[in-house]
Every structure is written in structure tokens, then in C-alpha cells.
Design a protein around this motif. Structure first.
Motif, short mmCIF file in Angstrom:
data_model
loop_
_atom_site.label_atom_id
_atom_site.label_comp_id
_atom_site.label_asym_id
_atom_site.label_seq_id
_atom_site.Cartn_x
_atom_site.Cartn_y
_atom_site.Cartn_z
N SER A 1 0.82 -1.21 0.00
CA SER A 1 0.00 0.00 0.00
C SER A 1 0.86 1.27 0.00
N LEU A 2 2.17 1.13 0.27
CA LEU A 2 3.03 2.31 0.32
C LEU A 2 3.81 2.55 -0.98
N VAL A 3 3.65 1.62 -1.96
CA VAL A 3 4.38 1.77 -3.23
C VAL A 3 3.90 3.02 -3.98
N ALA A 4 2.57 3.18 -4.10
CA ALA A 4 2.04 4.32 -4.85
C ALA A 4 2.33 5.66 -4.16
N PRO A 5 2.13 5.79 -2.84
CA PRO A 5 2.49 7.06 -2.19
C PRO A 5 3.98 7.41 -2.33
N ALA A 6 4.86 6.40 -2.23
CA ALA A 6 6.29 6.67 -2.38
C ALA A 6 6.59 7.13 -3.80
N ALA A 7 5.92 6.52 -4.80
CA ALA A 7 6.10 6.94 -6.19
C ALA A 7 5.63 8.37 -6.37
N ALA A 8 4.52 8.72 -5.71
CA ALA A 8 3.97 10.07 -5.82
C ALA A 8 4.95 11.11 -5.27
N VAL A 9 5.60 10.79 -4.15
CA VAL A 9 6.57 11.74 -3.57
C VAL A 9 7.77 11.88 -4.51
N GLY A 10 8.22 10.75 -5.10
CA GLY A 10 9.30 10.82 -6.09
C GLY A 10 8.93 11.74 -7.24
N ALA A 11 7.68 11.62 -7.71
CA ALA A 11 7.20 12.45 -8.81
C ALA A 11 7.16 13.92 -8.41
N LEU A 12 6.68 14.18 -7.20
CA LEU A 12 6.55 15.54 -6.67
C LEU A 12 7.91 16.25 -6.69
N VAL A 13 8.95 15.54 -6.27
CA VAL A 13 10.29 16.13 -6.18
C VAL A 13 10.92 16.26 -7.56
N SER A 14 10.64 15.29 -8.45
CA SER A 14 11.35 15.24 -9.74
C SER A 14 11.10 16.47 -10.62
N VAL A 15 9.90 17.03 -10.55
CA VAL A 15 9.56 18.12 -11.48
C VAL A 15 10.33 19.42 -11.15
N PRO A 16 10.28 19.92 -9.90
CA PRO A 16 11.09 21.12 -9.61
C PRO A 16 12.59 20.89 -9.78
N VAL A 17 13.08 19.67 -9.55
CA VAL A 17 14.51 19.41 -9.78
C VAL A 17 14.84 19.55 -11.27
N ALA A 18 13.96 19.03 -12.13
CA ALA A 18 14.16 19.18 -13.58
C ALA A 18 14.15 20.65 -13.96
N ALA A 19 13.26 21.44 -13.33
CA ALA A 19 13.18 22.88 -13.60
C ALA A 19 14.48 23.57 -13.18
N LEU A 20 15.03 23.13 -12.05
CA LEU A 20 16.30 23.69 -11.56
C LEU A 20 17.44 23.33 -12.52
N CYS A 21 17.41 22.12 -13.05
CA CYS A 21 18.43 21.70 -14.01
C CYS A 21 18.34 22.52 -15.30
N PHE A 22 17.10 22.86 -15.72
CA PHE A 22 16.96 23.74 -16.88
C PHE A 22 17.66 25.07 -16.60
N THR A 23 17.44 25.61 -15.39
CA THR A 23 18.07 26.88 -15.02
C THR A 23 19.59 26.76 -15.10
N GLY A 24 20.11 25.62 -14.63
CA GLY A 24 21.55 25.39 -14.71
C GLY A 24 22.05 25.41 -16.15
N LEU A 25 21.30 24.73 -17.04
CA LEU A 25 21.67 24.72 -18.46
C LEU A 25 21.58 26.12 -19.04
N TYR A 26 20.57 26.87 -18.62
CA TYR A 26 20.41 28.24 -19.14
C TYR A 26 21.55 29.12 -18.68
N ALA A 27 22.05 28.85 -17.47
CA ALA A 27 23.19 29.61 -16.97
C ALA A 27 24.42 29.38 -17.85
N VAL A 28 24.56 28.16 -18.36
CA VAL A 28 25.71 27.81 -19.19
C VAL A 28 25.53 28.30 -20.63
N GLY A 29 24.34 28.04 -21.20
CA GLY A 29 24.19 28.28 -22.63
C GLY A 29 22.92 28.99 -23.03
N GLY A 30 22.34 29.80 -22.14
CA GLY A 30 21.12 30.53 -22.48
C GLY A 30 21.39 31.58 -23.55
#
Lengths: 231, 116
Positions: free
Chosen positions: A137-166
């Protein structure tokens, strides 16, 4: 978060393309360990579901929308290597057939929306799995938290790339705040969809879910021990 | 819950995906996504280049030559889903560990190498 052509300069796009090629190469080898005759059909379904759900932009307020990225969802369902292959197929089809996400930015998009969300989503998921009780019963909630964190981290990585080559001179602090702010909201939608989708498959066929394997293995061991005690 | 067969699960899942891409997508928000919103606010959206695939019959998730917007997006969504299913399904079937039949064929190779 599909990056179009022209946001990042050519050297950065070449570099992200090289990272994507290496990552997909590693994933092709890794996927062999994750996929067998039983689990392979699920991978095609996961890619199709991610493509379909990425068409469903949901409003996150103030005239802005977001859609599922799907890396965490795919990684928990079919394993991280297979997930990256599924995500890559989605981005290639979107860029070539639907003009969504630039062609020179294809590597960037595979890295940000594929590699980053798969790796971050899966690491957070596995981390939670080691901390939490081993229950299905905890597999889906754990996946949801992983998903929650993954999106802003990807956004932060875009910012990093923009810092290098924007291609424009943008104050990075402001860019990071705006990117992470909006994508934290989008991450909530990502978490809901991921929790719902993983929960549905865990409910009917937990044996097909990559992220449920350790929970099921442990359960099998428990049954054997109690059998041993009984006899 | 009752155990369903892999085939039933995959077929149901694909049908759900086709429904989402083919019909529900019409109701999706058309507001700019997070990145486009930030690009507009921060003033770098104008560096976006024309897309090389703008000439694709399905560019922008519409179907060229179909006037009805609902049908245009629906056809594009269904075609895209099926193309993704074929490609991803093909790749994973090629990459997977084979069942016993193919495995015995794979095992023959190292023997041949060993006999050199």
C-alpha cells in the motif's frame, strides 16, 4: 517543459545531446536486466500512457498550465533503464511528428524530462522504500513523492543549463525562482497522476510493478518462514 | 482485488491512453506551460526558433486538412499514441531477456566460440 530550438546555444545543445546518447546507451544495457517476457508488454503501455497524458495540460493558476513528465511513474512501473527508453521514444515522436520540443533541443529534453525525472524520481522512491515499512500500500504514495520532487529538480536543471548556454541574458536567481515556483505546482499534479496510475496497477498486478518487487520478495520469504515454524 | 491477465491489463491500459489522447485531450488547458510562462515573463521567449518539423501533418497536435478542432486533435492524439506504442513496444521486445526457446538458441553461441 519541452525546450524549443533557440533557447540554448549550439555547444550546450551538443553537450546535452552527447549526455542523452550515453544515457540511452547505458539504459539499453540496463533494460535487459529489467525486462523479460512477462514485464516487456507493460513497457509499451507505459510509454503510450506517458505520451497520452503529456497531451493533458492541467491549469496550475494565473494562466499557466503543466502536464505530467512521467519519469518517476515510468521508473517505478518498469524500472529506471526501461523508463528512460520509454521517455526517449515519447520525446522523439513529439519532436519529429508534433513539432513539440526542438529537434536541436532533443538531447536537452531527454536529459531534463527523461533522465532527471527518472533518476530523481526513482532515487526518492527507493529512499522512501528503505525508510518506510515494506507494504504494497506504500508503493504508490512513495512513487507520488518521487514524482513531486522530480519536477522542480528538472526545472532547476533547466536553469543550470540556461546559466551555461542561455541565448538571453537573464538574472539567474530570478529565473531559478520562477522555474522552481511554477514547477513545484506542476509537481503536485505529477504526484497525483503518478500515485493514481501506480496505485491502479499495484492493485491488480503488483507482480508486474518493478518498484513492488522488493516488497513482494520479502512477503514470499515471510510465508516460507512461517511454514517452517508450522511444520 | 481479482488478478487480471497481463494481456487484459495492457489492452485496457492502451484503450485508456487512446481515450485520453483521442478525446480528453480536447479539454486540456491551452495556457502556456510552466517553461513558456517563465520565458514570457523573463523576456526570453523571443529567442525561440521556428520548429524544423512545423511542416509535419501533425505539427502542434492537430491533423492537417481536418477542419473540426476536436477531430483534428483527436486523430493526432490517437496516431501519436499508436506510433509510440509501436516504437516503445518494439524496442522493449528486442531488448528483453527471451523466454526458454530463444535462450537455448542464445546458449549455443558461446559453445561455438568455445570450440574455436
Amino acid at each position: 517543459m519541452h525546450v524549443p530550438d533557440g533557447f540554448l546555444d549550439a555547444p550546450t545543445s551538443v553537450a546535452t545531446g552527447a549526455v542523452a546518447v550515453v544515457a540511452v546507451g547505458v539504459a539499453l544495457r540496463g533494460a535487459r536486466r529489467e525486462l523479460d517476457d512477462k514485464t516487456a508488454p507493460l513497457a509499451g503501455l507505459v510509454a503510450t500512457f506517458v505520451f497520452a497524458t503529456q497531451m493533458l495540460n492541467f491549469p496550475v493558476g494565473a494562466g499557466t498550465s503543466g502536464h505530467l513528465l512521467g519519469g518517476a511513474l515510468a521508473a517505478v512501473l518498469v524500472g529506471p533503464s526501461t523508463a528512460l527508453l520509454c521517455m526517449t521514444v515519447v520525446f522523439v515522436v513529439q519532436a519529429l511528428l508534433f513539432a513539440d520540443g526542438g529537434i536541436t533541443a532533443l538531447g536537452t529534453n531527454i536529459d531534463l524530462m527523461g533522465l532527471v525525472t527518472v533518476v530523481v524520481g526513482y532515487l526518492v522512491f527507493r529512499g522512501l522504500q528503505t525508510l518506510l515499512p515494506k507494504r504494497l500500500s506504500l508503493v504508490a504514495p512513495a512513487a507520488a513523492v518521487g514524482a513531486l520532487v522530480s519536477v522542480p529538480v528538472a526545472a532547476l536543471c533547466f536553469t543550470g543549463l540556461y546559466a551555461v548556454g542561455g541565448q538571453a541574458d537573464i538574472p539567474l536567481g530570478t529565473l531559478a525562482t520562477a522555474m522552481v515556483g511554477w514547477h513545484a505546482l506542476i509537481g503536485v499534479g505529477e504526484a497525483l497522476i503518478t500515485g493514481l496510475a501506480v496505485g491502479s496497477i499495484v492493485a491488480v498486478r503488483p507482480d508486474l510493478v518493478h518498484g513492488a518487487r522488493r516488497v513482494l520478495e520479502r512477503r514470499t520469504l515471510e510465508v516460507r518462514t512461517s511454514d517452517g515454524v508450522a511444520t | 482485488m481479482r488478478r487480471v491477465s497481463t494481456r487484459a491489463l495492457v489492452v485496457t491500459g492502451v484503450l485508456v491512453a487512446l481515450l485520453l489522447a483521442g478525446a480528453v485531450s480536447y479539454y486540456a488547458s491551452t495556457s502556456p506551460d510552466g517553461l513558456n510562462r517563465v520565458a514570457r515573463d523573463q523576456g526570453f521567449s523571443q529567442t525561440q526558433a521556428r520548429h524544423h518539423a512545423d511542416g509535419s501533418p501533425f505539427a502542434g497536435y492537430g491533423t492537417k486538412g481536418v477542419g473540426n478542432r476536436r477531430l483534428s486533435k483527436g486523430v493526432a492524439g490517437v496516431v501519436g499514441s499508436l506510433v509510440v506504442l509501436a516504437l516503445a513496444g518494439g524496442v522493449t521486445l528486442l531488448v528483453r531477456r527471451r523466454g526458454p526457446q530463444q535462450e537455448s538458441r542464445d546458449e549455443r553461441e558461446p559453445v561455438e566460440h568455445g570450440g574455436r
